[in-house]
Design an enzyme around this catalytic site. Structure first.
Site, PDB file in Angstrom:
ATOM      1  N   ASP A  38      -7.462  22.085 -37.045  1.00 10.73           N
ATOM      2  CA  ASP A  38      -6.272  21.572 -36.190  1.00 10.73           C
ATOM      3  C   ASP A  38      -5.176  21.676 -36.862  1.00 10.73           C
ATOM      4  O   ASP A  38      -5.048  21.520 -38.018  1.00 10.73           O
ATOM      5  CB  ASP A  38      -6.764  20.098 -35.726  1.00 10.73           C
ATOM      6  CG  ASP A  38      -5.966  19.474 -34.749  1.00 10.73           C
ATOM      7  OD1 ASP A  38      -5.265  20.228 -33.969  1.00 10.73           O
ATOM      8  OD2 ASP A  38      -5.884  18.449 -34.329  1.00 10.73           O
ATOM      9  N   HIS A  55      -1.140  30.002 -35.036  1.00 10.85           N
ATOM     10  CA  HIS A  55      -2.627  30.311 -34.581  1.00 10.85           C
ATOM     11  C   HIS A  55      -2.965  31.631 -35.470  1.00 10.85           C
ATOM     12  O   HIS A  55      -4.022  31.832 -36.155  1.00 10.85           O
ATOM     13  CB  HIS A  55      -2.935  30.771 -33.314  1.00 10.85           C
ATOM     14  CG  HIS A  55      -2.516  29.605 -32.404  1.00 10.85           C
ATOM     15  ND1 HIS A  55      -3.361  28.391 -32.493  1.00 10.85           N
ATOM     16  CD2 HIS A  55      -2.062  29.315 -31.080  1.00 10.85           C
ATOM     17  CE1 HIS A  55      -2.972  27.512 -31.741  1.00 10.85           C
ATOM     18  NE2 HIS A  55      -2.068  28.016 -30.937  1.00 10.85           N
ATOM     19  N   LEU A 149     -24.218  33.818 -45.550  1.00  5.82           N
ATOM     20  CA  LEU A 149     -23.536  32.559 -44.814  1.00  5.82           C
ATOM     21  C   LEU A 149     -23.647  32.946 -43.547  1.00  5.82           C
ATOM     22  O   LEU A 149     -23.363  34.447 -42.838  1.00  5.82           O
ATOM     23  CB  LEU A 149     -22.067  32.673 -45.388  1.00  5.82           C
ATOM     24  CG  LEU A 149     -21.054  31.529 -44.458  1.00  5.82           C
ATOM     25  CD1 LEU A 149     -21.719  30.308 -44.794  1.00  5.82           C
ATOM     26  CD2 LEU A 149     -19.800  31.981 -44.538  1.00  5.82           C
ATOM     27  N   ARG A 212     -10.496  11.766 -34.980  1.00  8.77           N
ATOM     28  CA  ARG A 212     -11.404  11.744 -33.535  1.00  8.77           C
ATOM     29  C   ARG A 212     -12.630  12.998 -33.640  1.00  8.77           C
ATOM     30  O   ARG A 212     -12.162  13.996 -34.444  1.00  8.77           O
ATOM     31  CB  ARG A 212     -10.854  11.614 -32.483  1.00  8.77           C
ATOM     32  CG  ARG A 212      -9.299  11.456 -32.481  1.00  8.77           C
ATOM     33  CD  ARG A 212      -8.810  11.350 -30.914  1.00  8.77           C
ATOM     34  NE  ARG A 212      -7.355  11.515 -31.125  1.00  8.77           N
ATOM     35  CZ  ARG A 212      -6.643  12.597 -31.166  1.00  8.77           C
ATOM     36  NH1 ARG A 212      -7.127  13.624 -30.839  1.00  8.77           N
ATOM     37  NH2 ARG A 212      -5.176  12.555 -31.279  1.00  8.77           N
TER      38      ARG A 212
HETATM   39  C1  V07 Z   1      -8.626  31.560 -33.623  1.00  4.26           C
HETATM   40  C2  V07 Z   1      -7.349  30.999 -35.669  1.00  4.26           C
HETATM   41  C3  V07 Z   1      -7.970  29.709 -36.292  1.00  4.26           C
HETATM   42  C4  V07 Z   1      -7.299  28.497 -36.135  1.00  4.26           C
HETATM   43  C5  V07 Z   1      -7.695  27.934 -34.699  1.00  4.26           C
HETATM   44  C6  V07 Z   1      -7.245  28.464 -33.518  1.00  4.26           C
HETATM   45  C7  V07 Z   1      -6.722  30.013 -33.259  1.00  4.26           C
HETATM   46  C8  V07 Z   1     -10.680  33.462 -35.855  1.00  4.26           C
HETATM   47  C9  V07 Z   1     -11.432  33.754 -34.525  1.00  4.26           C
HETATM   48  C10 V07 Z   1     -12.680  34.469 -34.490  1.00  4.26           C
HETATM   49  C11 V07 Z   1     -13.387  34.319 -33.375  1.00  4.26           C
HETATM   50  C12 V07 Z   1     -14.514  34.862 -33.289  1.00  4.26           C
HETATM   51  C13 V07 Z   1     -15.046  35.845 -34.007  1.00  4.26           C
HETATM   52  C14 V07 Z   1     -14.078  35.948 -35.112  1.00  4.26           C
HETATM   53  C15 V07 Z   1     -12.856  35.500 -35.397  1.00  4.26           C
HETATM   54  C16 V07 Z   1     -10.600  32.945 -33.839  1.00  4.26           C
HETATM   55  C17 V07 Z   1     -10.052  31.706 -31.663  1.00  4.26           C
HETATM   56  C18 V07 Z   1      -9.113  31.420 -32.392  1.00  4.26           C
HETATM   57  C19 V07 Z   1     -10.270  31.898 -30.397  1.00  4.26           C
HETATM   58  F1  V07 Z   1     -15.884  36.504 -34.044  1.00  4.26           F
HETATM   59  N1  V07 Z   1      -9.661  32.731 -35.662  1.00  4.26           N
HETATM   60  N2  V07 Z   1      -9.560  32.629 -34.497  1.00  4.26           N
HETATM   61  N3  V07 Z   1     -10.870  32.892 -32.543  1.00  4.26           N
HETATM   62  N4  V07 Z   1      -7.826  30.619 -34.261  1.00  4.26           N
END
Ligand code: V07
Length: 258
Positions: A38, A55, A149, A212
């Site tokens: 978050d 993000h 992992l 939370r």
């Molecule tokens: C997302 C970056 C981290 C902070 C939280 C919100 C935004 C990596 C992934 C991801 C997901 C699946 C995968 C490989 C990488 C990701 C979303 C959002 C939706 F196989 N960061 N990240 N997916 N954020």
């Protein structure tokens, strides 16, 4: 003169991290760490940047955290990347976020393969854009024989829906004679959840100061240690992860002493 000082200072900093890692590895590390990542929007706002910049920065922290978790011998790392509630955000922000798995994997999938990391996902796949799902499924496929992992992304995940769906499947199996009511206990019920093949998290980390669970792994977190920090996810460093694990180990030690 300046150069010498700079070199020495840097060498000291990096060896401190190495020392901390070695120190932590002397005691049992949590098998399964789950993280609510978050504070990405807030990080951006503080810098007068668009939320998507937060993000993107948060995505880089996913890589660092994964590599350290792997190095520490953590078995499973579950990261809450997108909740079923997050669809309510502005359309352009959601579209940007849904491109992040592709961007992340486009850059880091070879590194994950090299480091024996296994990619997994839990959440409702049907509502995801096809491009997002394709990228993730390709990564799952290419890493399925790895045995290091497990990097489990919670994506379009919501815990109450997960529980309701598990109940529906249990009822179905009961009605079809696949399951007897007398056979239903906590262990059997767990096998109907999206985490069927995972141990429960030993440690939950949530960044950005909210205390939370926000509909995250409500069933699975029943006995987990909870660790909260005010640090925003894009600022979450290796040291912060080590601090959380150290706290976990100290709590286990005290608990064990009773
Ligand atoms: C997302 C970056 C981290 C902070 C939280 C919100 C935004 C990596 C992934 C991801 C997901 C699946 C995968 C490989 C990488 C990701 C979303 C959002 C939706 F196989 N960061 N990240 N997916 N954020």
């Amino acid at each position: 003169m300046f150069n010498k000082f700079w070199l020495r200072k840097n060498r000291k900093d990096s060896s401190t991290l190495r020392d901390k890692i070695e120190e932590i590895k002397k005691m049992p590390v949590p098998n399964h760490v789950a993280i609510i990542m978050d504070g990405n929007g807030r990080w951006a706002k503080k810098r007068a940047l668009p939320r998507i910049a937060g993000h993107h920065e948060g995505m880089k922290v996913v890589r660092k955290t994964t590599m350290l978790a792997n190095k520490l011998g953590i078995k499973t790392l579950t990261l809450y990347a997108f909740s079923t509630e997050n669809w309510k955000r502005p359309k352009n922000e959601v579209e940007y976020i849904m491109r992040l798995p592709e961007e992340f994997l486009g850059t880091f999938l070879p590194e994950l393969v090299e480091n024996n990391v296994q990619v997994k996902m839990m959440g409702y796949k049907n509502q995801l854009p096809v491009h997002t799902l394709h990228a993730i499924e390709k990564a799952i496929e290419e890493t399925k024989h790895n045995n290091g992992l497990v990097l489990n992304f919670a994506l379009n995940y919501g815990s109450r829906s997960e529980i309701v769906d598990a109940v529906k499947q249990v009822l179905n199996d009961c009605n079809n004679g696949i399951l007897k009511e007398t056979e239903l206990d906590e262990k059997t019920f767990s096998s109907y959840m999206m985490t069927a093949n995972f141990a429960d998290p030993d440690l939950l980390i949530r960044t950005s100061g909210e205390i939370r669970l926000s509909n995250f792994m409500l069933w699975q977190l029943a006995y987990s240690e909870l660790w909260f920090t005010d640090v925003l996810w894009p600022d979450f460093s290796e040291e912060h992860l080590l601090e959380a694990i150290e706290t976990f180990q100290n709590r286990q030690r005290r608990f064990g002493g009773l």
